[in-house]
Design a protein around this motif. Structure first.
Motif, mmCIF file in Angstrom:
data_model
loop_
_atom_site.group_PDB
_atom_site.id
_atom_site.type_symbol
_atom_site.label_atom_id
_atom_site.label_comp_id
_atom_site.label_asym_id
_atom_site.label_seq_id
_atom_site.Cartn_x
_atom_site.Cartn_y
_atom_site.Cartn_z
ATOM 1 N N ALA A 46 -17.375 2.832 -16.123
ATOM 2 C CA ALA A 46 -16.190 2.552 -16.938
ATOM 3 C C ALA A 46 -16.320 3.121 -18.348
ATOM 4 C CB ALA A 46 -15.946 1.047 -17.012
ATOM 5 N N GLU A 47 -15.251 3.731 -18.815
ATOM 6 C CA GLU A 47 -15.205 4.198 -20.202
ATOM 7 C C GLU A 47 -14.996 2.994 -21.113
ATOM 8 O OE1 GLU A 47 -12.420 6.936 -23.191
ATOM 9 O OE2 GLU A 47 -12.043 6.923 -21.027
ATOM 10 N N ILE A 48 -15.723 2.943 -22.220
ATOM 11 C CA ILE A 48 -15.597 1.861 -23.192
ATOM 12 C C ILE A 48 -14.819 2.366 -24.401
ATOM 13 C CG2 ILE A 48 -16.826 0.256 -24.710
ATOM 14 C CD1 ILE A 48 -19.167 0.333 -22.763
ATOM 15 N N ILE A 49 -13.734 1.668 -24.734
ATOM 16 C CA ILE A 49 -12.918 2.011 -25.894
ATOM 17 C C ILE A 49 -13.043 0.882 -26.909
ATOM 18 C CG2 ILE A 49 -10.589 2.490 -26.744
ATOM 19 C CD1 ILE A 49 -9.886 3.527 -23.964
ATOM 20 N N GLU A 50 -13.529 1.178 -28.093
ATOM 21 C CA GLU A 50 -13.661 0.170 -29.139
ATOM 22 C C GLU A 50 -12.315 -0.045 -29.823
ATOM 23 O OE1 GLU A 50 -16.824 1.035 -31.844
ATOM 24 O OE2 GLU A 50 -18.182 1.715 -30.245
ATOM 25 N N CYS A 51 -12.015 -1.313 -30.148
ATOM 26 C CA CYS A 51 -10.736 -1.595 -30.791
ATOM 27 C C CYS A 51 -10.803 -2.919 -31.549
ATOM 28 C CB CYS A 51 -9.611 -1.645 -29.751
ATOM 29 S SG CYS A 51 -9.847 -2.878 -28.448
ATOM 30 N N THR A 52 -9.799 -3.152 -32.359
ATOM 31 C CA THR A 52 -9.600 -4.434 -33.032
ATOM 32 C C THR A 52 -8.161 -4.862 -32.799
ATOM 33 O OG1 THR A 52 -9.010 -3.333 -35.116
ATOM 34 C CG2 THR A 52 -11.327 -3.950 -34.808
ATOM 35 N N TYR A 53 -7.957 -6.160 -32.670
ATOM 36 C CA TYR A 53 -6.632 -6.721 -32.394
ATOM 37 C C TYR A 53 -5.992 -6.116 -31.144
ATOM 38 C CZ TYR A 53 -6.933 -8.807 -37.049
ATOM 39 O OH TYR A 53 -7.333 -9.525 -38.135
ATOM 40 N N GLY A 54 -6.829 -5.584 -30.233
ATOM 41 C CA GLY A 54 -6.332 -5.030 -28.984
ATOM 42 C C GLY A 54 -5.459 -3.805 -29.148
ATOM 43 N N ARG A 55 -5.581 -3.110 -30.267
ATOM 44 C CA ARG A 55 -4.718 -1.954 -30.532
ATOM 45 C C ARG A 55 -5.305 -0.694 -29.904
ATOM 46 N NH1 ARG A 55 -4.159 -3.888 -36.732
ATOM 47 N NH2 ARG A 55 -2.476 -5.404 -36.440
ATOM 48 N N VAL A 56 -4.668 -0.246 -28.834
ATOM 49 C CA VAL A 56 -5.101 0.935 -28.106
ATOM 50 C C VAL A 56 -3.860 1.724 -27.701
ATOM 51 C CG1 VAL A 56 -6.331 1.792 -26.072
ATOM 52 C CG2 VAL A 56 -7.131 -0.282 -27.204
ATOM 53 N N PRO A 57 -3.840 3.046 -27.886
ATOM 54 C CA PRO A 57 -2.681 3.838 -27.464
ATOM 55 C C PRO A 57 -2.392 3.650 -25.984
ATOM 56 C CG PRO A 57 -4.142 5.150 -28.844
ATOM 57 C CD PRO A 57 -4.866 3.870 -28.544
ATOM 58 N N LEU A 58 -1.115 3.497 -25.636
ATOM 59 C CA LEU A 58 -0.741 3.232 -24.246
ATOM 60 C C LEU A 58 -1.161 4.352 -23.302
ATOM 61 C CD1 LEU A 58 2.797 1.564 -24.417
ATOM 62 C CD2 LEU A 58 0.625 0.523 -23.754
ATOM 63 N N ASP A 59 -1.236 5.581 -23.820
ATOM 64 C CA ASP A 59 -1.607 6.666 -22.918
ATOM 65 C C ASP A 59 -3.081 6.602 -22.503
ATOM 66 O OD1 ASP A 59 -2.882 7.484 -25.230
ATOM 67 O OD2 ASP A 59 -1.716 9.325 -25.479
ATOM 68 N N GLN A 60 -3.832 5.677 -23.114
ATOM 69 C CA GLN A 60 -5.209 5.454 -22.690
ATOM 70 C C GLN A 60 -5.312 4.288 -21.711
ATOM 71 O OE1 GLN A 60 -8.274 5.519 -25.748
ATOM 72 N NE2 GLN A 60 -6.899 6.590 -27.145
ATOM 73 N N GLN A 83 0.828 -1.200 0.000
ATOM 74 C CA GLN A 83 0.000 0.000 0.000
ATOM 75 C C GLN A 83 0.866 1.256 0.000
ATOM 76 O OE1 GLN A 83 -2.920 -0.069 3.094
ATOM 77 N NE2 GLN A 83 -4.084 1.655 2.272
ATOM 78 N N GLU A 84 2.001 1.195 0.686
ATOM 79 C CA GLU A 84 2.909 2.337 0.723
ATOM 80 C C GLU A 84 3.750 2.449 -0.546
ATOM 81 O OE1 GLU A 84 5.314 2.080 4.176
ATOM 82 O OE2 GLU A 84 3.639 2.246 5.604
ATOM 83 N N ALA A 85 4.046 1.304 -1.171
ATOM 84 C CA ALA A 85 4.984 1.302 -2.298
ATOM 85 C C ALA A 85 4.311 1.557 -3.648
ATOM 86 C CB ALA A 85 5.731 -0.036 -2.357
ATOM 87 N N PHE A 86 3.038 1.186 -3.782
ATOM 88 C CA PHE A 86 2.390 1.254 -5.089
ATOM 89 C C PHE A 86 1.065 2.008 -5.043
ATOM 90 C CE2 PHE A 86 4.834 -2.754 -5.128
ATOM 91 C CZ PHE A 86 5.657 -2.510 -6.219
ATOM 92 N N GLN A 87 0.724 2.585 -6.175
ATOM 93 C CA GLN A 87 -0.589 3.194 -6.364
ATOM 94 C C GLN A 87 -1.316 2.411 -7.450
ATOM 95 O OE1 GLN A 87 -0.582 7.209 -7.823
ATOM 96 N NE2 GLN A 87 -2.808 7.343 -7.926
ATOM 97 N N LEU A 88 -2.505 1.921 -7.135
ATOM 98 C CA LEU A 88 -3.283 1.166 -8.103
ATOM 99 C C LEU A 88 -3.854 2.142 -9.138
ATOM 100 C CD1 LEU A 88 -4.218 -1.663 -8.799
ATOM 101 C CD2 LEU A 88 -6.194 -1.328 -7.311
ATOM 102 N N ASP A 89 -3.423 1.992 -10.375
ATOM 103 C CA ASP A 89 -3.768 2.958 -11.422
ATOM 104 C C ASP A 89 -5.138 2.671 -12.043
ATOM 105 O OD1 ASP A 89 -3.261 5.124 -13.206
ATOM 106 O OD2 ASP A 89 -2.676 3.695 -14.750
ATOM 107 N N ALA A 90 -5.363 1.451 -12.479
ATOM 108 C CA ALA A 90 -6.628 1.131 -13.136
ATOM 109 C C ALA A 90 -6.765 -0.365 -13.331
ATOM 110 C CB ALA A 90 -6.726 1.830 -14.492
ATOM 111 N N LEU A 91 -8.000 -0.815 -13.383
ATOM 112 C CA LEU A 91 -8.304 -2.187 -13.774
ATOM 113 C C LEU A 91 -8.849 -2.125 -15.202
ATOM 114 C CD1 LEU A 91 -8.699 -5.213 -13.186
ATOM 115 C CD2 LEU A 91 -11.008 -4.663 -12.417
ATOM 116 N N ILE A 92 -8.114 -2.743 -16.114
ATOM 117 C CA ILE A 92 -8.498 -2.752 -17.527
ATOM 118 C C ILE A 92 -9.088 -4.119 -17.859
ATOM 119 C CG2 ILE A 92 -7.730 -2.393 -19.897
ATOM 120 C CD1 ILE A 92 -7.227 0.035 -18.158
ATOM 121 N N THR A 93 -10.279 -4.129 -18.424
ATOM 122 C CA THR A 93 -10.917 -5.385 -18.819
ATOM 123 C C THR A 93 -11.083 -5.406 -20.333
ATOM 124 O OG1 THR A 93 -12.127 -5.654 -16.743
ATOM 125 C CG2 THR A 93 -13.008 -6.798 -18.656
#
Length: 292
Positions: free
Chosen positions: A142-156, A72-82
């Motif tokens: 949750a925000e829904i991002i549509e994609c194919t072949y799992g291609r999503v910009p890393l900054d998202q 809990q002190e060492a890490f910050q949970l950023d996001a759960l991506i499904t």
């Protein structure tokens, strides 16, 4: 049987595999130990990504970062991506489980901070609208991002600071309590690891027969294979009756090295899998079949 390391051989990231059981059950201690070790090398990485199988309940994995004080002190949970498979998700969300058994697909959608709706090219616009409506009914945040072949910009995906413990607790007040959870015991995984080379004709017939006869019960299949007369490393990945075969000629993975042992590795996840039958039928594809 560990296989994902062979699928990302050309990546520069460091990979840890935990193959001793379910990350939300028996290997949670392993996860804590690995994270504590990584915390001592904080200057060596930017992010840590934890990938679970499609059968994992996300809640115990998320809890790990709050029940262990050092983490809990060492890490910050950023996001759960499904990642949601648009072609097959509805049948899994609608599946009725026995009393007391969780529907992991529903849980993964419910806890998600961001949802990648993948394979949108395989469904109609009407089907896609129905899927998004179903997903939003489970998780309206949750925000829904549509994609194919799992291609999503890393900054998202990275550094988005989308996880909110307050939001989770508002939905699940007992989220931080260490509760027992039960998986569907009709669903299992089968790993096969055999040295040698495959006869391509027999291999294709075997995979085609599996998809035809067992495709409805094969939730996930993937393998890394050696084929007779070729230095190419072959990779197949499938979901139900959809399967794709590629090789190192596509530059997705490295070819077999001149002195590298030709080791075939296959993993199936599905319902009512017959381990012996799957293993023996694959062994029959080898140029020199394994003797009984």
């Amino acid at each position: 049987v560990g296989i994902d390391d062979a699928l990302v051989l050309q990546a520069h990231e460091e990979i840890f595999e935990m193959n001793n059981g379910c990350v939300c059950c028996s290997v949670r201690g392993d996860l804590i130990r690995i994270l504590n070790k990584l915390a001592k090398r904080r200057d060596k990485f930017d992010h840590i990504l934890i990938e679970t199988t499609g059968l994992a309940d996300p809640a115990p994995v998320l809890q790990t970062f709050f029940v262990d004080e050092e983490l809990q002190e060492a890490f910050q949970l950023d996001a759960l991506i499904t990642v949601v498979d648009a072609k097959h998700i509805m049948q899994h969300l609608d599946e009725e489980k026995p009393e007391g058994v969780e529907n992991e697909s529903v849980e993964q959608v419910a806890f998600a901070d961001r949802i990648l709706l993948n394979k949108t090219d395989l469904v109609s616009s009407e089907e896609k609208t129905a899927i998004k409506s179903k997903v939003k009914a489970i998780n309206k945040f949750a925000e829904i991002i549509e994609c194919t072949y799992g291609r999503v910009p890393l900054d998202q995906l990275l550094g988005i600071q989308a996880f909110s413990l307050d939001r989770v607790l508002a939905q699940e007040p007992d989220f931080l309590e260490d509760k027992e959870h039960e998986h569907d015991n009709t669903i299992s995984s089968v790993g096969i690891e055999r040295a040698g080379e495959c006869d391509m004709d027999k291999l294709q017939q075997w995979l085609g027969g599996l998809l035809r006869d067992k495709g409805a019960d094969l939730f996930r299949s993937k393998g890394v294979l050696a084929v007779q007369g070729s230095n190419e490393r072959y990779v197949f990945q499938g979901v139900h009756m959809l399967m794709q075969m590629t090789s190192s000629s596509n530059e997705d993975v490295l070819p077999w090295g001149p002195d590298e042992k030709r080791l075939n590795r296959i993993v199936f996840i599905g319902r009512n899998l017959d381990r012996d039958a799957l293993t023996k039928s694959f062994e029959a594809c080898l140029v020199q079949p394994v003797k009984a």
